[in-house]
Design a protein around this motif. Structure first.
Motif, PDB file in Angstrom:
ATOM      1  N   LEU A 141     -10.357  96.583  28.846  1.00 48.32           N
ATOM      2  CA  LEU A 141     -10.060  97.904  28.296  1.00 48.32           C
ATOM      3  C   LEU A 141     -11.023  98.920  28.887  1.00 48.32           C
ATOM      4  N   VAL A 142     -10.804 100.173  28.580  1.00 45.91           N
ATOM      5  CA  VAL A 142     -11.725 101.227  28.995  1.00 45.91           C
ATOM      6  C   VAL A 142     -12.049 102.074  27.768  1.00 45.91           C
ATOM      7  N   SER A 143     -13.300 102.536  27.692  1.00 49.36           N
ATOM      8  CA  SER A 143     -13.754 103.332  26.551  1.00 49.36           C
ATOM      9  C   SER A 143     -14.231 104.691  27.035  1.00 49.36           C
ATOM     10  N   ALA A 167      -8.311  95.536  18.823  1.00 50.56           N
ATOM     11  CA  ALA A 167      -8.974  94.784  19.881  1.00 50.56           C
ATOM     12  C   ALA A 167      -9.251  93.357  19.424  1.00 50.56           C
ATOM     13  N   ARG A 168      -9.635  93.197  18.178  1.00 49.80           N
ATOM     14  CA  ARG A 168      -9.864  91.848  17.634  1.00 49.80           C
ATOM     15  C   ARG A 168      -8.562  91.052  17.612  1.00 49.80           C
ATOM     16  N   GLU A 169      -7.490  91.697  17.203  1.00 50.78           N
ATOM     17  CA  GLU A 169      -6.198  91.015  17.158  1.00 50.78           C
ATOM     18  C   GLU A 169      -5.725  90.667  18.567  1.00 50.78           C
ATOM     19  N   LEU A 170      -5.976  91.558  19.507  1.00 52.57           N
ATOM     20  CA  LEU A 170      -5.622  91.300  20.902  1.00 52.57           C
ATOM     21  C   LEU A 170      -6.366  90.081  21.427  1.00 52.57           C
ATOM     22  N   LEU A 171      -7.642  89.971  21.082  1.00 49.95           N
ATOM     23  CA  LEU A 171      -8.445  88.819  21.501  1.00 49.95           C
ATOM     24  C   LEU A 171      -7.902  87.534  20.897  1.00 49.95           C
ATOM     25  N   ARG A 172      -7.540  87.576  19.613  1.00 54.30           N
ATOM     26  CA  ARG A 172      -6.982  86.381  18.965  1.00 54.30           C
ATOM     27  C   ARG A 172      -5.647  85.983  19.584  1.00 54.30           C
TER      28      ARG A 172
END
Length: 278
Positions: A141-143, A167-172
């Motif tokens: 991602l980019v911040s 982002a946490r859900e994407l990682l899971r």
């Protein structure tokens, strides 16, 4: 660096990356480093044309900005890159090696998260925005610093804003329910890590396809970025041996074993060294 490098990497690609090492965290070094990686596969790449394309996007955004607030710049940047130019993730052929090549992605407007994020960061930086990469496992991602708070952008998903819980859900979703979340995952990724991840993507693709000379080339570029990581010498030696390049394989394996006599696989590695020497 060992005098025999590069063995498999295209010399112009290797040398272009090598020239960035003294200023790797400079704004242009990431873009040039990405071009260097692509140059191995594409041959001569017109660096000035890549730079001009990115500058053109920045100029298009700048011409529309009436207020200098970051939020206004980000909004126009989104319109130019994602609504008008149509940059998005290559969901049809995700594992195509070309998705990792900056010049190709600029032409096709399709690529992996890490290259699309690189394009976003480069253009945003030319507009004065403070931007960094987020090296989230499985999905880069980019911040953007926007009004005092970071705004995470998923360039692969057409520039969609991502919140921390997403982002946490994407990682899971990518790595499974057992993966542990840490705020450390959101720390800014330095250019060295950014380029390493591009190289790792290509290592995985070429390994899967049995393209071992390309695997060796990517390892040689990684060795430029991480000269103290001696395990890369071992990995390169093993790949070179598989390519039938006995002499450089022997040199690198001998160098590795001298520096790492306690490697758990020392016995097997010494047997291979004997074969390569014989």
């Amino acid at each position: 660096m060992h005098q025999s490098l590069p063995v498999c990497c295209a010399p112009q690609a290797f040398q272009l990356l090598q020239r960035q090492l003294g200023c790797l965290e400079c704004p242009d070094a990431l873009m040039i480093g990405a071009v260097a990686v692509a140059t191995h596969a594409l041959g001569d790449v017109d660096l000035s044309a890549v730079d001009a394309r990115l500058q053109g996007y920045a100029d298009a955004v700048r011409s529309r900005v009436r207020r200098q607030q970051p939020q206004a710049v980000v909004a126009h940047l989104h319109d130019v890159l994602f609504e008008e130019e149509g940059f998005a993730g290559n969901t049809d052929d995700y594992y195509d090696a070309a998705n990792n090549f900056l010049p190709t992605v600029l032409e096709t407007k399709r690529g992996l998260p890490i290259i699309l994020s690189l394009i976003y960061k480069d253009v945003a930086g030319r507009l004065g925005l403070r931007v960094h990469g987020v090296n989230l496992p499985g999905h880069f991602l980019v911040s953007v610093e926007c009004g005092g708070s970071p705004l995470m952008i998923d360039a692969f998903a057409g520039g969609r804003v991502i919140h921390v819980e997403e982002a946490r859900e994407l990682l899971r979703r990518v790595l499974g329910e057992q993966v542990e979340w840490s705020e450390e995952l959101l720390r800014p990724a330095c250019h060295r890590l950014w380029l390493t991840r591009i190289l790792q993507n290509l290592l995985n693709i070429h390994s899967t396809r049995g393209q071992y000379r390309h695997v060796a080339a990517m390892l040689e570029m990684q060795m430029l970025l991480w000269p103290d990581e001696t395990q890369l010498q071992r990995d390169l030696a093993l790949v070179l041996a598989r390519c039938g390049l006995s002499q450089p394989a022997r040199q690198w394996l001998d160098s590795y074993l001298k520096a790492n006599p306690d490697d758990p696989q020392t016995r097997d590695l010494r047997q291979l060294l004997d074969v390569l020497t014989g």
